[in-house]
Enzyme design. Structure first.
Site, PDB file in Angstrom:
ATOM      1  N   ASP A  28      20.689 -56.829  20.874  1.00 49.88           N
ATOM      2  CA  ASP A  28      21.974 -56.378  21.440  1.00 49.88           C
ATOM      3  C   ASP A  28      23.222 -57.173  21.041  1.00 49.88           C
ATOM      4  OD1 ASP A  28      22.563 -58.504  23.262  1.00 49.88           O
ATOM      5  OD2 ASP A  28      22.098 -57.333  25.027  1.00 49.88           O
ATOM      6  N   CYS A  72      28.667 -47.301  43.143  1.00 53.02           N
ATOM      7  CA  CYS A  72      29.492 -48.256  42.398  1.00 53.02           C
ATOM      8  C   CYS A  72      30.705 -48.646  43.235  1.00 53.02           C
ATOM      9  CB  CYS A  72      29.945 -47.654  41.070  1.00 53.02           C
ATOM     10  SG  CYS A  72      30.994 -48.782  40.113  1.00 53.02           S
ATOM     11  N   CYS A  80      26.558 -57.387  37.636  1.00 55.39           N
ATOM     12  CA  CYS A  80      26.459 -56.515  38.802  1.00 55.39           C
ATOM     13  C   CYS A  80      25.241 -55.615  38.626  1.00 55.39           C
ATOM     14  CB  CYS A  80      27.723 -55.675  38.948  1.00 55.39           C
ATOM     15  SG  CYS A  80      27.680 -54.520  40.359  1.00 55.39           S
ATOM     16  N   CYS A  85      24.470 -50.428  40.486  1.00 50.08           N
ATOM     17  CA  CYS A  85      24.065 -49.107  40.018  1.00 50.08           C
ATOM     18  C   CYS A  85      22.586 -49.061  39.652  1.00 50.08           C
ATOM     19  CB  CYS A  85      24.919 -48.659  38.838  1.00 50.08           C
ATOM     20  SG  CYS A  85      24.702 -49.652  37.338  1.00 50.08           S
ATOM     21  N   CYS A 131      18.866 -47.217  42.519  1.00 55.54           N
ATOM     22  CA  CYS A 131      18.169 -46.156  41.779  1.00 55.54           C
ATOM     23  C   CYS A 131      16.732 -46.001  42.271  1.00 55.54           C
ATOM     24  CB  CYS A 131      18.168 -46.486  40.293  1.00 55.54           C
ATOM     25  SG  CYS A 131      17.197 -45.350  39.278  1.00 55.54           S
TER      26      CYS A 131
END
Length: 302
Positions: free
Chosen positions: A130, A196, A235, A238, A242
């Site tokens: 990444d 969020c 953070c 989100c 889930c």
């Protein structure tokens, strides 16, 4: 020619939980999506997203003659990933509690590539974690690992979105490729969008990084400030909401075990740290990317 099953065994031996193999091809539709996203200014202070857009979704432009993409994933869920109690004001993204995954995954990929070169002398290829312009989430979909959730993260059936990715781009064909993951398993769920704290997920799969708490606490600070909602590095909101993550297993690979417990730290404990104390507590983790002063500043901004 590379053997698909051998690749997957080497991935498992290296400590990965999932592995998929895809042919390298241009992903023109994803490149156009990125350009549209950039045109709307949703990258805010992430200037690097503007560079090498043509390479990001065409692996052969990143590695000349690349034929095969090997996409590996490892689960990292830990106790912090299950969410913080109400009122906790020094929240840290769960991935950042373990040793820096860039180093760990690069070593795992290096082991794989070394063993592949024993079987295929002269095999050309590169490993990525990444830091290069590579559309790794879409490559993971192409390799059959999962789908892109409404929060724009890869979601896997086995491990949810609490996965870290690494890739090998190899200059040889494989004898078989995985079927791309078809569709989405988000159903009607909109937990990530509705949870969020800053409304950063402006529509399904679209994140405005100017509103994203993770960007504000880690990356170059955007011009306008936001309420950090108690987060001092990254953070997970989100993700922790889930359903796929709520039933996901705790990490299997001990290389991704937490090195400190963020739930045991309050503002006073963080503010009391000096540079040496920070190095002892967090020196091997991604928190060094921000550094102690930035983290303490994030607490002060609360």
């Amino acid at each position: 020619m590379l053997n698909q099953q051998t690749i997957k065994k080497l991935a498992a031996d290296a400590g990965f939980d999932l592995c998929g193999v895809a042919p390298c091809r241009p992903l023109a539709e994803n490149e156009q999506w990125l350009r549209d996203w950039l045109a709307k200014g949703y990258h805010s202070s992430l200037d690097y997203m503007e560079r090498n857009a043509d390479k990001r979704f065409d692996p052969a432009r990143l590695v000349e003659n690349a034929r095969t993409a090997v996409v590996c994933a490892v689960g990292y869920k830990n106790r912090a990933g299950e969410g913080y109690p109400a009122g906790h004001r020094t929240k840290v993204a769960s991935y950042a509690c373990a040793a820096d995954y860039h180093t760990t995954i690069k070593q795992m990929l290096g082991e794989m590539l070394e063993r592949l070169r024993v079987l295929h002398p002269g095999l050309a290829g590169r490993a990525f974690v990444d830091t290069a312009p590579l559309g790794e989430k879409q490559l993971a979909v192409e390799a059959g690992l999962g789908w892109i959730g409404r929060q724009s993260l890869l979601v896997t059936p086995q491990l949810g979105s609490y996965v870290l990715l690494g890739e090998l781009l190899l200059c040889d064909e494989a004898d078989a490729y995985d079927t791309p993951f078809s569709g989405s398993r988000c159903g009607r769920c909109r937990n990530c969008i509705e949870s969020c704290p800053t409304g950063a997920i402006v529509s399904p799969h679209v994140v405005d990084t100017g509103r994203c708490i993770a960007c504000h606490t880690i990356e170059k600070k955007p011009a306008a400030g936001i309420d950090l909602d108690g987060w001092i590095f990254g953070c997970d909101r989100c993700q922790s909401c889930c359903p796929h993550n709520q039933k996901a297993p705790i990490h299997r690979n001990e290389a991704f075990a937490p090195l400190f417990d963020p739930l045991a730290m309050d503002p006073a404990a963080w503010q009391a740290l000096d540079e040496e104390g920070f190095r002892i507590l967090c020196g091997a983790t991604p928190l060094t990317r921000s550094g102690l002063k930035r983290i303490q500043s994030n607490i002060a901004d609360e």
